[in-house]
Design a protein around this motif. Structure first.
Motif, PDB file in Angstrom:
ATOM      1  N   GLY A 219       0.823  -1.213   0.000  1.00  0.00           N
ATOM      2  CA  GLY A 219       0.000   0.000   0.000  1.00  0.00           C
ATOM      3  C   GLY A 219       0.852   1.256   0.000  1.00  0.00           C
ATOM      4  O   GLY A 219       0.509   2.251  -0.656  1.00  0.00           O
ATOM      5  N   GLU A 220       1.973   1.239   0.750  1.00  0.00           N
ATOM      6  CA  GLU A 220       2.871   2.393   0.718  1.00  0.00           C
ATOM      7  C   GLU A 220       3.451   2.603  -0.681  1.00  0.00           C
ATOM      8  O   GLU A 220       3.542   3.736  -1.175  1.00  0.00           O
ATOM      9  N   ALA A 221       3.837   1.499  -1.335  1.00  0.00           N
ATOM     10  CA  ALA A 221       4.335   1.618  -2.702  1.00  0.00           C
ATOM     11  C   ALA A 221       3.236   2.112  -3.644  1.00  0.00           C
ATOM     12  O   ALA A 221       3.483   2.913  -4.553  1.00  0.00           O
ATOM     13  N   LEU A 222       2.002   1.641  -3.402  1.00  0.00           N
ATOM     14  CA  LEU A 222       0.874   2.089  -4.217  1.00  0.00           C
ATOM     15  C   LEU A 222       0.669   3.595  -4.076  1.00  0.00           C
ATOM     16  O   LEU A 222       0.388   4.291  -5.066  1.00  0.00           O
ATOM     17  N   ALA A 223       0.838   4.127  -2.855  1.00  0.00           N
ATOM     18  CA  ALA A 223       0.685   5.569  -2.648  1.00  0.00           C
ATOM     19  C   ALA A 223       1.711   6.344  -3.472  1.00  0.00           C
ATOM     20  O   ALA A 223       1.376   7.333  -4.144  1.00  0.00           O
ATOM     21  N   GLY A 224       2.968   5.888  -3.414  1.00  0.00           N
ATOM     22  CA  GLY A 224       3.989   6.559  -4.199  1.00  0.00           C
ATOM     23  C   GLY A 224       3.722   6.467  -5.685  1.00  0.00           C
ATOM     24  O   GLY A 224       3.950   7.420  -6.446  1.00  0.00           O
ATOM     25  N   ALA A 225       3.213   5.303  -6.144  1.00  0.00           N
ATOM     26  CA  ALA A 225       2.924   5.129  -7.567  1.00  0.00           C
ATOM     27  C   ALA A 225       1.772   6.022  -8.009  1.00  0.00           C
ATOM     28  O   ALA A 225       1.807   6.614  -9.095  1.00  0.00           O
ATOM     29  N   LEU A 226       0.713   6.118  -7.170  1.00  0.00           N
ATOM     30  CA  LEU A 226      -0.421   6.986  -7.525  1.00  0.00           C
ATOM     31  C   LEU A 226       0.011   8.449  -7.578  1.00  0.00           C
ATOM     32  O   LEU A 226      -0.381   9.192  -8.486  1.00  0.00           O
ATOM     33  N   LEU A 227       0.823   8.853  -6.590  1.00  0.00           N
ATOM     34  CA  LEU A 227       1.345  10.212  -6.640  1.00  0.00           C
ATOM     35  C   LEU A 227       2.269  10.384  -7.851  1.00  0.00           C
ATOM     36  O   LEU A 227       2.307  11.450  -8.484  1.00  0.00           O
ATOM     37  N   GLY A 228       2.994   9.304  -8.206  1.00  0.00           N
ATOM     38  CA  GLY A 228       3.846   9.344  -9.392  1.00  0.00           C
ATOM     39  C   GLY A 228       3.050   9.545 -10.664  1.00  0.00           C
ATOM     40  O   GLY A 228       3.509  10.215 -11.597  1.00  0.00           O
ATOM     41  N   LEU A 229       1.838   8.970 -10.728  1.00  0.00           N
ATOM     42  CA  LEU A 229       0.973   9.205 -11.896  1.00  0.00           C
ATOM     43  C   LEU A 229       0.632  10.683 -12.026  1.00  0.00           C
ATOM     44  O   LEU A 229       0.616  11.240 -13.131  1.00  0.00           O
ATOM     45  N   VAL A 230       0.363  11.315 -10.868  1.00  0.00           N
ATOM     46  CA  VAL A 230       0.058  12.752 -10.889  1.00  0.00           C
ATOM     47  C   VAL A 230       1.297  13.538 -11.337  1.00  0.00           C
ATOM     48  O   VAL A 230       1.214  14.411 -12.204  1.00  0.00           O
ATOM     49  N   PHE A 231       2.446  13.220 -10.733  1.00  0.00           N
ATOM     50  CA  PHE A 231       3.687  13.902 -11.127  1.00  0.00           C
ATOM     51  C   PHE A 231       3.992  13.657 -12.602  1.00  0.00           C
ATOM     52  O   PHE A 231       4.389  14.572 -13.333  1.00  0.00           O
ATOM     53  N   GLY A 232       3.834  12.389 -13.028  1.00  0.00           N
ATOM     54  CA  GLY A 232       4.129  12.056 -14.412  1.00  0.00           C
ATOM     55  C   GLY A 232       3.257  12.824 -15.387  1.00  0.00           C
ATOM     56  O   GLY A 232       3.726  13.287 -16.436  1.00  0.00           O
ATOM     57  N   THR A 233       1.980  12.965 -15.043  1.00  0.00           N
ATOM     58  CA  THR A 233       1.092  13.748 -15.892  1.00  0.00           C
ATOM     59  C   THR A 233       1.546  15.195 -15.959  1.00  0.00           C
ATOM     60  O   THR A 233       1.550  15.821 -17.030  1.00  0.00           O
ATOM     61  N   GLY A 234       1.969  15.727 -14.799  1.00  0.00           N
ATOM     62  CA  GLY A 234       2.479  17.107 -14.792  1.00  0.00           C
ATOM     63  C   GLY A 234       3.747  17.250 -15.604  1.00  0.00           C
ATOM     64  O   GLY A 234       3.890  18.194 -16.398  1.00  0.00           O
ATOM     65  N   PHE A 235       4.688  16.299 -15.424  1.00  0.00           N
ATOM     66  CA  PHE A 235       5.927  16.337 -16.218  1.00  0.00           C
ATOM     67  C   PHE A 235       5.612  16.272 -17.705  1.00  0.00           C
ATOM     68  O   PHE A 235       6.220  16.962 -18.528  1.00  0.00           O
ATOM     69  N   PHE A 236       4.659  15.402 -18.059  1.00  0.00           N
ATOM     70  CA  PHE A 236       4.296  15.250 -19.472  1.00  0.00           C
ATOM     71  C   PHE A 236       3.706  16.533 -20.037  1.00  0.00           C
ATOM     72  O   PHE A 236       4.043  16.956 -21.149  1.00  0.00           O
ATOM     73  N   LEU A 237       2.826  17.179 -19.258  1.00  0.00           N
ATOM     74  CA  LEU A 237       2.202  18.414 -19.748  1.00  0.00           C
ATOM     75  C   LEU A 237       3.242  19.518 -19.920  1.00  0.00           C
ATOM     76  O   LEU A 237       3.177  20.299 -20.876  1.00  0.00           O
ATOM     77  N   VAL A 238       4.207  19.574 -18.990  1.00  0.00           N
ATOM     78  CA  VAL A 238       5.287  20.561 -19.139  1.00  0.00           C
ATOM     79  C   VAL A 238       6.132  20.242 -20.376  1.00  0.00           C
ATOM     80  O   VAL A 238       6.436  21.118 -21.196  1.00  0.00           O
ATOM     81  N   GLY A 239       6.518  18.969 -20.503  1.00  0.00           N
ATOM     82  CA  GLY A 239       7.302  18.572 -21.673  1.00  0.00           C
ATOM     83  C   GLY A 239       6.552  18.763 -22.969  1.00  0.00           C
ATOM     84  O   GLY A 239       7.140  19.091 -24.006  1.00  0.00           O
ATOM     85  N   ARG A 240       5.231  18.577 -22.908  1.00  0.00           N
ATOM     86  CA  ARG A 240       4.397  18.763 -24.109  1.00  0.00           C
ATOM     87  C   ARG A 240       4.451  20.200 -24.591  1.00  0.00           C
ATOM     88  O   ARG A 240       4.515  20.463 -25.802  1.00  0.00           O
ATOM     89  N   GLN A 241       4.451  21.139 -23.653  1.00  0.00           N
ATOM     90  CA  GLN A 241       4.536  22.543 -24.044  1.00  0.00           C
ATOM     91  C   GLN A 241       5.917  22.915 -24.552  1.00  0.00           C
ATOM     92  O   GLN A 241       6.064  23.792 -25.400  1.00  0.00           O
ATOM     93  N   LEU A 242       6.943  22.238 -24.024  1.00  0.00           N
ATOM     94  CA  LEU A 242       8.306  22.526 -24.464  1.00  0.00           C
ATOM     95  C   LEU A 242       8.666  21.812 -25.762  1.00  0.00           C
ATOM     96  O   LEU A 242       9.718  22.089 -26.352  1.00  0.00           O
ATOM     97  N   ALA A 243       7.813  20.888 -26.209  1.00  0.00           N
ATOM     98  CA  ALA A 243       8.132  20.084 -27.392  1.00  0.00           C
ATOM     99  C   ALA A 243       8.304  20.934 -28.640  1.00  0.00           C
ATOM    100  O   ALA A 243       9.079  20.599 -29.529  1.00  0.00           O
ATOM    101  N   THR A 244       7.581  22.050 -28.710  1.00  0.00           N
ATOM    102  CA  THR A 244       7.676  22.885 -29.908  1.00  0.00           C
ATOM    103  C   THR A 244       9.052  23.534 -30.045  1.00  0.00           C
ATOM    104  O   THR A 244       9.408  23.988 -31.136  1.00  0.00           O
ATOM    105  N   LEU A 245       9.819  23.566 -28.950  1.00  0.00           N
ATOM    106  CA  LEU A 245      11.146  24.185 -28.996  1.00  0.00           C
ATOM    107  C   LEU A 245      12.225  23.208 -29.435  1.00  0.00           C
ATOM    108  O   LEU A 245      13.367  23.599 -29.655  1.00  0.00           O
ATOM    109  N   VAL A 246      11.864  21.924 -29.562  1.00  0.00           N
ATOM    110  CA  VAL A 246      12.841  20.889 -29.867  1.00  0.00           C
ATOM    111  C   VAL A 246      12.794  20.570 -31.355  1.00  0.00           C
ATOM    112  O   VAL A 246      11.728  20.335 -31.919  1.00  0.00           O
ATOM    113  N   ASP A 247      13.956  20.571 -31.982  1.00  0.00           N
ATOM    114  CA  ASP A 247      14.079  20.218 -33.396  1.00  0.00           C
ATOM    115  C   ASP A 247      15.243  19.254 -33.526  1.00  0.00           C
ATOM    116  O   ASP A 247      16.401  19.641 -33.377  1.00  0.00           O
ATOM    117  N   VAL A 248      14.940  17.980 -33.735  1.00  0.00           N
ATOM    118  CA  VAL A 248      15.963  16.945 -33.837  1.00  0.00           C
ATOM    119  C   VAL A 248      15.998  16.435 -35.268  1.00  0.00           C
ATOM    120  O   VAL A 248      15.046  15.822 -35.743  1.00  0.00           O
TER     121      VAL A 248
END
Length: 777
Positions: free
Chosen positions: A253-282
């Protein structure tokens, strides 16, 4: 055990994680950061197919060349489009000249109206480039006034360089092949989708497996942060009445708590990276942030799989731990790890891949599930073997400096934690080595040597006949960065004035210029030569027979021109084949300038060959600008010694982008893991300093604790990577060849990431060595 009891125990673990004071919160947040980074990359991966599909859809919607071979009649709904693509500093610039012929002419996607003559609308990236100092040479090539920008619907990516300019008189250039009359924008009915052969499909599958597997390994490692402190809490739970199974479920259950919070963090990281994606040209690949929308089904799979994996990994990790009311048996010397079951996974993986050896491109597609399953088992075998290897090696290490002994003793007590931190690096390096071997082994099949003679010319240009041959040669020779330039004129000769059945090529130039494309015994102005007997030539002698009347620049339905009749004289000389700088050996007729009928000069196209001065950095740009001034519809090509399949280049680009993301994840996750391990040992480090241990000694011990498992992990990863690479080459029916430079480069990158992470962890380490770290409540 019913589901209600499971739910209650897991919920209690979640409450402990979030309500257990500062220690619980710190562990939950660190776990969430590690999991969140992995989730963000997984969401990005699920969004990439949609982004690439949107790019393709927008590119298809703006296609403007139908290649039907027929010229549409002029109408109120027709538009003349001229291809004005160019290259600037190795970046493609998409350009089109537009000439509407009626009020209903189709409008390209992304613009609100047709630009007037002398004006253009540009992509935001091109507008920014033209306004900058680095775009000066390109501004000279595009003599139009910017009046607007192209919207997203007309671009495949935010970094694309593109423009639409107003044109006039384009109907005079239908014969050039780069001007067409259209009545719609969209895919040509003759366009066939590119099909990937089995080996390229194998490459794509391998790229996804190799890039995503380290992410899964890091997520599995992240949910085990703070394991030692958690075990002490579980012992306290046993003291107040919980049994062993209940304690393990609470840990889940403790690991589950960290994973659920990780889903929230991951979504936030993704949304930030999504906005920065337009600046990347590879490598000229860029995406709009609005295109990065994960597939709902795949996003739901991530949301379910990550928490479930967190619980399962925790229960699996505690399977061999005896949790007693007064402590955890893990404190004692751990039992020796068994090797036999750790070897099963890679062996089963090899067995799954073996039936496909020798398949290549000729025996149908590879079984994707066997490829994925075999590769995953082989690479996951690294994570199973590495703890055994680390334990087997460190148990034999003994004498050395104080820092060395501190590091070795720590590794002997907790080799599993050290191996977990390196597992992701080892899997990534093993997969990268295998992929590099596969790319190196098959790229020869997708790369062909050109016939270009780069010692004679490095560029080729086609210029309309409105500029004389002598003028083309002179202006190019006077261009900055050009050592030598010469030009010839070309047209066609047919047996009829309209739609001839037999057609020859006619080449015009001075004696010196003709000698560059043919072998002449003697030559003077006014001579005509005949070259016959080429591999595919069966008509030169028949069409260019003495006394025959032929037609220079004959007319076709899609290219109305003005033919010129010419009677083949008796004095036509014979010439031998000689390849031009592009490796082309021509047949047909050669005219010296004085022998060509004056009326035929209007239908000529000048072909120029240019030798560059390598000491001038922008020589190619100067040449393109000179040619554009002579003919706005010119074609300019840089000659290369080899050409590689566009599909293979696209796959390699995708691998490059994915590898960059995975490396960033590796670095960030390792840093979080390192900080968590240091946090758990804060009191121990402070105690050692208080008893007189030098900070330098402790810092070196931390470095050794990282370096030893990393070195062992890289050795194991190299062995597994070479094995997998050899199997993949056998499957592709390619010769096994080891590119040792790539192997060393991949291992060096992995070691470099760990070194950077270790250096970044030194400042927190020094702070934790302060005596106030001994304070307790």
């Amino acid at each position: 055990m019913n589901a209600r009891q499971w739910g209650a125990d897991l919920a209690m673990g979640v409450r402990f994680a979030f309500g257990g004071g500062r220690e619980g919160w710190v562990r939950a947040v660190l776990t969430a950061v590690g999991v969140g980074l992995g989730v963000a990359l997984l969401l990005l991966t699920t969004a990439l197919p949609n982004a690439l599909a949107n790019r393709d859809d927008r590119g298809s919607a703006r296609q403007d060349f139908t290649y039907t071979g027929k010229l549409l009649p002029k109408a109120d709904d027709t538009l003349i489009v001229a291809d004005r693509d160019t290259t600037f500093h190795n970046k493609d610039v998409r350009g089109r000249l537009l000439q509407p012929e009626g009020s209903k002419a189709p409008l390209p996607p992304g613009i609100g109206g047709f630009p007037a003559t002398g004006e253009m609308v540009v992509s935001p990236a091109l507008d920014k480039l033209l306004r900058s100092d680095s775009g000066k040479l390109l501004r000279e090539r595009l003599p139009y006034r910017v009046t607007g920008t192209i919207a997203q619907t007309g671009l495949i990516g935010p970094a694309e360089l593109a423009y639409y300019a107003g044109g006039t008189g384009l109907e005079q250039h239908f014969s050039g092949g780069t001007v067409e009359r259209i009545n719609y924008f969209g895919p040509s009915p003759n366009t066939q989708p590119d099909k990937l052969d089995p080996v390229l499909l194998l490459l794509i599958v391998m790229v996804f497996v190799v890039l995503l597997l380290p992410v899964a390994v890091f997520i599995a490692a992240a949910v085990r942060f703070g394991g030692e402190r958690r075990d002490r809490r579980l012992a306290a739970l046993r003291l107040v009445g919980a049994d062993g199974r209940m304690a393990r479920r609470i840990a889940g259950g403790e690991a589950l708590a960290g994973a659920l919070l990780g889903l929230v963090f991951g979504t936030g990281f993704f949304l930030v990276g999504r906005q920065l994606a337009t600046l990347v040209d590879v490598r000229d690949i860029s995406v709009f942030s609005s295109d990065l929308n994960p597939s709902p089904a795949l996003a739901l799979l991530v949301a379910v799989a990550v928490p479930a994996a967190a619980v399962l990994v925790t229960l699996f990790a505690l399977r061999g731990v005896v949790i007693e009311p007064l402590g955890v048996v893990r404190k004692a010397k751990p039992p020796r790890r068994r090797l036999w079951w750790r070897l099963l996974m890679p062996l089963i993986g090899l067995a799954m891949l073996y039936p496909m050896t020798g398949k290549g491109n000729t025996n149908g597609n590879f079984n994707q599930w066997l490829v994925i399953g075999g590769t995953v088992l082989l690479l996951v075998g690294v994570t199973a073997l590495l703890p055994w290897v680390v334990e087997a090696v460190v148990v034999r290490l003994d004498s050395g400096s104080v820092s060395w002994q501190l590091a070795v003793r720590r590794l002997q007590l907790s080799s599993g934690s050290a191996a977990r931190m390196v597992n992701g690096i080892a899997v990534a390096v093993a997969g990268a080595i295998a992929l590099q071997m596969l790319f190196a082994g098959v790229q020869g099949d997708y790369t062909k040597e050109t016939a270009n003679d780069l010692t004679r010319a490095q560029m080729e240009a086609s210029v309309a006949g409105t500029t004389s041959l002598a003028e083309v040669g002179r202006r190019l020779t006077d261009t900055k960065g050009v050592r030598e330039a010469w030009a010839i004129s070309t047209t066609s000769v047919g047996n009829r004035a309209q739609n001839p059945d037999d057609e020859l090529e006619a080449t015009v130039g001075s004696c010196a210029e003709l000698r560059e494309v043919a072998r002449l015994t003697s030559c003077r102005d006014g001579d005509v030569f005949r070259i016959a007997g080429g591999e595919y030539d069966d008509q030169t002698r028949r069409v260019a027979k003495t006394g025959n009347t032929v037609y220079l620049n004959p007319t076709y339905a899609a290219s109305p021109t003005t033919p010129t009749a010419w009677k083949v004289p008796a004095g036509v000389k014979s010439a031998a084949h000689r390849k031009d700088p592009t490796g082309y050996a021509r047949d047909g007729l050669l005219f010296t300038s004085g022998a060509l009928p004056a009326q035929a000069a209007k239908g000529l196209t000048q072909k120029a060959y240019i030798t560059l001065d390598p000491a001038v950095p922008d020589a190619t740009e100067y040449v393109r600008n000179t040619v554009a001034r002579m003919d706005p519809l010119s074609d300019v090509f840089s000659l290369a010694g080899s050409e590689q399949s566009r599909q293979l280049r696209s796959i390699r680009t995708g691998l490059f982008i994915g590898a960059a993301c995975v490396l960033m994840l590796i670095g960030a996750s390792l840093l979080v893991s390192q900080l968590e391990q240091l946090r758990e040992r804060k009191k121990l480090l402070s105690s050692l300093v208080a008893f007189g241990t030098r900070r330098r000694t402790l810092s070196l011990s931390v470095l050794w604790q990282t370096a030893i498992p990393v070195a062992l992990g890289l050795v194991l990863a190299t062995a597994v990577g070479l094995t997998l690479g050899a199997v993949l080459l056998k499957m592709s029916a390619a010769k096994i060849r080891i590119d040792w430079s790539s192997v060393l480069a991949m291992s060096g990158i992995g070691a470099g990431v760990v070194l950077v992470v270790t250096l970044l962890s030194l400042p927190p380490l020094l702070r934790m060595m302060r005596p106030d770290g001994l304070r307790t409540e």
